[in-house]
Write an enzyme that holds these catalytic residues in place. Structure first.
Site, PDB file in Angstrom:
ATOM      1  N   HIS A 120     -16.996 -46.469   5.329  1.00 18.12           N
ATOM      2  CA  HIS A 120     -15.564 -46.277   5.526  1.00 18.12           C
ATOM      3  C   HIS A 120     -14.895 -45.836   4.223  1.00 18.12           C
ATOM      4  CE1 HIS A 120     -14.881 -47.558   9.617  1.00 18.12           C
ATOM      5  NE2 HIS A 120     -15.551 -48.688   9.441  1.00 18.12           N
ATOM      6  N   CYS A 194     -15.113 -40.406   5.533  1.00 15.82           N
ATOM      7  CA  CYS A 194     -14.061 -39.633   6.179  1.00 15.82           C
ATOM      8  C   CYS A 194     -13.085 -39.048   5.163  1.00 15.82           C
ATOM      9  CB  CYS A 194     -13.288 -40.514   7.162  1.00 15.82           C
ATOM     10  SG  CYS A 194     -14.241 -40.990   8.615  1.00 15.82           S
ATOM     11  N   ARG A 203     -15.028 -34.574   6.668  1.00 10.15           N
ATOM     12  CA  ARG A 203     -15.958 -35.477   5.999  1.00 10.15           C
ATOM     13  C   ARG A 203     -16.111 -35.053   4.540  1.00 10.15           C
ATOM     14  NH1 ARG A 203     -15.029 -37.592  10.035  1.00 10.15           N
ATOM     15  NH2 ARG A 203     -16.410 -38.374  11.676  1.00 10.15           N
TER      16      ARG A 203
END
Length: 233
Positions: A120, A194, A203
């Site tokens: 994340h 991300c 990305r």
């Protein structure tokens, strides 16, 4: 009219409170949960390693990793002195709440091919919040309890789209051919997250090659003991 205004005001207050609670959950509580979960995963791995005799590094085993189980602990000095996260098998949402996730179809740690890992950017501890700071030459260090694996980043983060799945191929093949950094088989590492920081339309990717290995019995790798120049900038 007075009743309508009062009812509307109460609804606005309720809705506003829910928004504040949601923001607190996203910004704070998911981080608390991830911190506890990742620390628990690292503790579990370290207990397993303590109960396993340390020997010279074996060749990577052919058996697949167990889904959801811890594989290794990752350190990236560029991202902070205390930055360390467990790497677990799989990239499902339930896995990434506990740490970083290994793409199941990619190589084993230290093996020939591409050991690819997702994390994340924001929420759940923000493990890759500072991903854009990574630079060519930076060390990414992992241990499986037996061996230290030091990878070196080949280029600054590459921005692409989620459908650019070639970035985790055994020899990474991004859609933009001029972005490729390796031209043949090797022992590679790919990190993905991300972008933008609070979105997922794109990305960010970095690629690295295996630079050195060291048995855990011989101590810690030098790359883990030295800070990158301009650390934290």
């Amino acid at each position: 009219m007075r009743l309508v205004v009062r009812t509307f005001s109460e609804l606005c207050l309720t809705f506003g409170t829910l928004i504040v609670l949601f923001v607190v959950y996203v910004l704070y509580w998911t981080g608390v949960q991830a911190g506890s979960a990742s620390a628990g995963q690292i503790d579990t791995l370290q207990r397993e390693w303590t109960n396993t005799p340390v020997t010279a590094a074996p060749a990577p085993r052919a058996l697949p990793y167990a889904p959801g189980r811890g594989i290794a602990v990752m350190y990236v000095p560029r991202l902070g002195e205390d930055w360390k996260w467990p790497v677990l098998e799989g990239t499902g949402a339930h896995v990434l709440k506990k740490g970083l996730g290994h793409y199941t179809a990619t190589a084993r740690l230290g093996g020939t091919g591409n050991f690819a890992v997702a994390g994340h950017r924001r929420t759940y501890g923000d493990p890759f919040k500072d991903f854009p700071r990574l630079r060519a030459g930076d060390a990414v260090i992992l241990t499986d309890g037996t061996t230290w694996f030091t990878y070196r980043i080949a280029r600054a983060p590459y921005r692409t789209v989620p459908t650019d799945v070639g970035v985790v191929d055994p020899v990474p093949r991004p859609l933009r051919k001029n972005a490729a950094v390796f031209d043949g088989p090797g022992r590679y590492l790919t990190l993905t997250t991300c972008d933008p920081e609070w979105g997922s339309s794109h990305r960010l990717v970095v690629w690295a090659h295996l630079d050195a290995t060291l048995p855990v019995a011989d101590g810690r790798p030098q790359a883990l003991e030295s800070r990158p120049q301009a650390w934290g900038s």
